[in-house]
Write a protein that holds these residues in place. Structure first.
Motif, mmCIF file in Angstrom:
data_model
loop_
_atom_site.group_PDB
_atom_site.id
_atom_site.type_symbol
_atom_site.label_atom_id
_atom_site.label_comp_id
_atom_site.label_asym_id
_atom_site.label_seq_id
_atom_site.Cartn_x
_atom_site.Cartn_y
_atom_site.Cartn_z
ATOM 1 N N GLY A 130 64.528 4.715 -31.819
ATOM 2 C CA GLY A 130 65.402 3.564 -31.915
ATOM 3 C C GLY A 130 66.634 3.741 -31.057
ATOM 4 O O GLY A 130 66.719 4.663 -30.242
ATOM 5 N N VAL A 131 67.587 2.848 -31.238
ATOM 6 C CA VAL A 131 68.824 2.870 -30.459
ATOM 7 C C VAL A 131 69.972 3.331 -31.354
ATOM 8 O O VAL A 131 69.963 3.117 -32.569
ATOM 9 N N GLY A 132 70.944 3.950 -30.748
ATOM 10 C CA GLY A 132 72.090 4.438 -31.506
ATOM 11 C C GLY A 132 73.240 4.774 -30.588
ATOM 12 O O GLY A 132 73.200 4.511 -29.379
ATOM 13 N N ARG A 133 74.263 5.365 -31.177
ATOM 14 C CA ARG A 133 75.424 5.825 -30.400
ATOM 15 C C ARG A 133 75.667 7.297 -30.696
ATOM 16 O O ARG A 133 75.639 7.719 -31.848
ATOM 17 N N LEU A 134 75.909 8.044 -29.635
ATOM 18 C CA LEU A 134 76.244 9.460 -29.752
ATOM 19 C C LEU A 134 77.643 9.650 -29.200
ATOM 20 O O LEU A 134 77.854 9.519 -27.990
#
Length: 326
Positions: free
Chosen positions: A106-110
């Protein structure tokens, strides 16, 4: 709501540690019952336990490291994603009619940076493992992974993959659905992506099932993980017709992180907490996040053609050897 503490799952070589821990608990209990101060002795025994744990985990054989990599409570892809990401939204489906739970993404923020994260997902117990097919994806899982990577490429988001599988599912149904083609397609297309790709072996990296999401600019590996062309059991069964020779095969296959670093197959070893990543998952996740950010900072400074060329050269070097005449 009442909660119960989970009992530790001990590996064979951890039994001396369990015996020492039991002895410490018994002494502490007797001291409390009799009102005796044994804090000094307890500290000595605890120091000895820490020393023994370090001695054991710094001298593990390849087959013992494989046991650690397969530990049921070793942090999984979803564990790491949830621990290191600021935001996370899982995406499902391969756009061909299926959604393989053995490969998640999936998509996310790091640390504020948008990324696509994906990896193999094993279960925690028998029921969950059956649902996840023991972390062995069908062709649809690899097609889902490629769909997510193409999405990342379209929107200029780095790709982070987490490898933890004994191998791709090798059943007849998977072959009917094009298992070999799905993995081969991923291998080819990952070389062409413009965005940074960082692959991390978090547990057991086996065969083409691992390679299907394992082509990247950087290949990282946790200290007690393994990465191999075939499981030691399969190798022993093929070469010696005896799966009982798996420990011998594990040595010959060079499956551990230090051997693979010497061979130039992996780029960096991530240290684990003493006792393995399952003994302190949050500490392992902190290490992973720090190393991922360091590598992303370096890769983001390069242009897309530079990354593609570096990726190509990295894999062309694997398997090159020099014969020394005697």
């Amino acid at each position: 709501m009442a909660t119960t503490e989970r009992k530790p799952l001990l590996l064979d070589f951890e039994k001396p540690l369990a015996e020492l821990a039991t002895r410490i608990d018994q002494i502490r209990q007797l001291a409390e019952e009799n009102g005796v101060d044994v804090s000094g002795q307890i500290r000595q025994l605890e120091a000895r336990a820490m020393q023994l744990r370090e001695e054991i985990f710094t001298s593990l054989s390849p087959s013992q490291r494989l046991q650690v990599a397969r530990h049921p409570r070793r942090p999984s892809t979803l564990d790491y994603i949830q621990a290191i990401s600021d935001e996370w939204m899982e995406l499902h489906g391969d756009r061909c009619g299926g959604d393989d739970p053995a490969l998640v993404g999936g998509v996310g923020r790091l640390s504020g940076q948008p990324v696509v994260m994906l990896g193999h997902q094993k279960g925690r117990d028998t029921k969950d493992n059956i649902a996840r097919n023991f972390g062995m994806p069908y062709p649809g899982g690899y097609r889902k992974a490629m769909r997510l990577m193409e999405h990342a490429n379209k929107f200029s988001m780095p790709v982070l993959t987490f490898i933890d599988t004994p191998g791709a599912w090798s059943g007849v149904e998977a072959e009917h659905q094009g298992q070999g083609e799905a993995i081969a397609y991923n291998l080819r297309e990952m070389f062409c992506l413009d965005v940074p790709i960082i692959c991390t072996v978090i547990g057991e990296g086996g065969s083409g099932g691992a390679l299907g999401i394992g082509v990247g600019d950087r290949l990282l590996m946790f200290e007690h993980s393994v990465y191999t062309v075939a499981t030691p059991e399969a190798c022993a069964a093929i070469l010696w017709k005896d799966a009982g020779k798996a420990p011998q095969a594990a040595v010959a296959l060079k499956i551990i992180s230090h051997d693979l670093k010497k061979l130039g197959i992996i780029d960096q070893i991530l240290p684990e907490p003493t006792g393995g990543a399952h003994s302190d998952p949050l500490k392992a996740a902190t290490t992973l996040k720090q190393v991922l950010m360091e590598n992303l900072d370096e890769l983001n400074r390069l242009t897309a053609p530079e990354r593609r060329q570096m990726r190509y050269e990295k894999f062309r070097k694997i398997g090159v050897f020099t014969e020394v005449a005697h």
